[in-house]
Scaffold this motif. Sequence first.
Motif, PDB file in Angstrom:
ATOM      1  N   ASP A 130      39.196  31.393  32.839  1.00 26.74           N
ATOM      2  CA  ASP A 130      40.330  31.781  33.669  1.00 26.74           C
ATOM      3  C   ASP A 130      41.523  32.007  32.763  1.00 26.74           C
ATOM      4  OD1 ASP A 130      38.968  31.446  36.184  1.00 26.74           O
ATOM      5  OD2 ASP A 130      39.171  29.284  35.917  1.00 26.74           O
ATOM      6  N   LYS A 145      35.297  40.955  31.078  1.00 20.32           N
ATOM      7  CA  LYS A 145      35.785  41.818  32.153  1.00 20.32           C
ATOM      8  C   LYS A 145      36.320  40.955  33.285  1.00 20.32           C
ATOM      9  CE  LYS A 145      32.968  45.815  31.271  1.00 20.32           C
ATOM     10  NZ  LYS A 145      31.779  46.599  31.568  1.00 20.32           N
ATOM     11  N   LYS A 146      37.322  41.462  33.964  1.00 23.55           N
ATOM     12  CA  LYS A 146      37.845  40.736  35.113  1.00 23.55           C
ATOM     13  C   LYS A 146      36.807  40.722  36.214  1.00 23.55           C
ATOM     14  CE  LYS A 146      41.310  40.407  38.651  1.00 23.55           C
ATOM     15  NZ  LYS A 146      42.308  41.004  39.499  1.00 23.55           N
ATOM     16  N   LYS A 147      36.611  39.570  36.837  1.00 23.23           N
ATOM     17  CA  LYS A 147      35.677  39.529  37.952  1.00 23.23           C
ATOM     18  C   LYS A 147      36.313  38.991  39.226  1.00 23.23           C
ATOM     19  CE  LYS A 147      31.018  38.696  39.439  1.00 23.23           C
ATOM     20  NZ  LYS A 147      30.080  37.615  39.608  1.00 23.23           N
ATOM     21  N   GLU A 148      36.617  37.698  39.238  1.00 19.91           N
ATOM     22  CA  GLU A 148      37.084  37.096  40.488  1.00 19.91           C
ATOM     23  C   GLU A 148      38.513  36.590  40.333  1.00 19.91           C
ATOM     24  OE1 GLU A 148      33.892  34.322  41.593  1.00 19.91           O
ATOM     25  OE2 GLU A 148      33.015  35.998  42.708  1.00 19.91           O
ATOM     26  N   ILE A 149      38.933  35.752  41.293  1.00 20.15           N
ATOM     27  CA  ILE A 149      40.238  35.114  41.169  1.00 20.15           C
ATOM     28  C   ILE A 149      40.019  33.605  41.074  1.00 20.15           C
ATOM     29  CG2 ILE A 149      41.520  36.935  42.375  1.00 20.15           C
ATOM     30  CD1 ILE A 149      41.518  35.143  44.888  1.00 20.15           C
ATOM     31  N   GLN A 150      40.961  32.946  40.438  1.00 19.53           N
ATOM     32  CA  GLN A 150      40.867  31.494  40.307  1.00 19.53           C
ATOM     33  C   GLN A 150      41.750  30.835  41.365  1.00 19.53           C
ATOM     34  OE1 GLN A 150      43.426  29.411  37.849  1.00 19.53           O
ATOM     35  NE2 GLN A 150      41.924  27.982  37.006  1.00 19.53           N
ATOM     36  N   MET A 151      41.195  29.843  42.028  1.00 21.72           N
ATOM     37  CA  MET A 151      41.944  29.056  43.009  1.00 21.72           C
ATOM     38  C   MET A 151      42.051  27.634  42.466  1.00 21.72           C
ATOM     39  SD  MET A 151      42.259  31.345  45.548  1.00 21.72           S
ATOM     40  CE  MET A 151      42.815  30.396  46.969  1.00 21.72           C
TER      41      MET A 151
END
Lengths: 156, 156
Positions: A130, A145-151
Amino acid sequence: MMQSENSVEDSLHIRKLEVTDKEKGFIELLRQLTVCDSVSDERFKERFEEIAKYGDDHCICVIEDVRLGKIVATGSVFIEKKFVRNCGKAGHIEDVVVDSSARGMQLGKRIVEYLAHHAHSMGCYKVILDCTEENRPFYEKCGFKKKEIQMVKYFV
Amino acid sequence: MMQSENSVEDSLHIRKLEVTDKEKGFIELLRQLTVCDSVSDERFKERFEEIAKYGDDHCICVIEDVRLGKIVATGSVFIEKKFVRNCGKAGHIEDVVVDSSARGMQLGKRIVEYLAHHAHSMGCYKVILDCTEENRPFYEKCGFKKKEIQMVKYFV
């Protein structure tokens, strides 16, 4: 006396964290990343040994400037064992930081490549991390590569 | 015979993964999340034991519908030991999935709350996870906030 670029780079050794790295500014380096108050020698050793128990499943690497006896970059990766992906493994890169005095020498890239290589050699099908949107171009240069978002949820 | 909502919910038990859960559809459930070919009993047991060695540092929870003897939701959390944050710990939630037949009963929320509570009880200062933008509202309902972006490098 001016030193050539070569001799500076020759003095930058990448290796795994050693317990004596506390005396070489490891904690001060981490403080450039996030909150890290002074840690007692005892507490450091205890945590070092807790992590060492995981063997190659938790690897912290450092770059030491051996001219100065100073840790100038670090990062860690731990190997998560999963059931998905046919009992696959995923590497998680954390806490990558380069000393402010040592930027512009691609040390961050060396750290990330070392950690990604470690994850690959441990049989991971992927390695993830992240980062801020600001650091995205850096990690793209490292092959990510960008994949998801971090929560996140904080408890303190 | 119709069952009341209460009796359905009473039959949904949350607990830690057991080695016998393979026979209760655990792998088929994971397949709703990502690639997970059939895993031999031996391979499953081996991975189960590898993870069990970490004790409370790697917790996989499941919800079993005890009427059906079927695992209908799962998620995992592992505890990363750090030097930053004064030798703090961070929880990493992974592989959360609810069976397509069991959606709308807040089972995902129960799983995430169980895992976050586990991380908290283990002394973590935060718990993090990566998800799609689409799943962001769900995790916000669970008390999470968007922070960074996730970057990935695949080896296969």
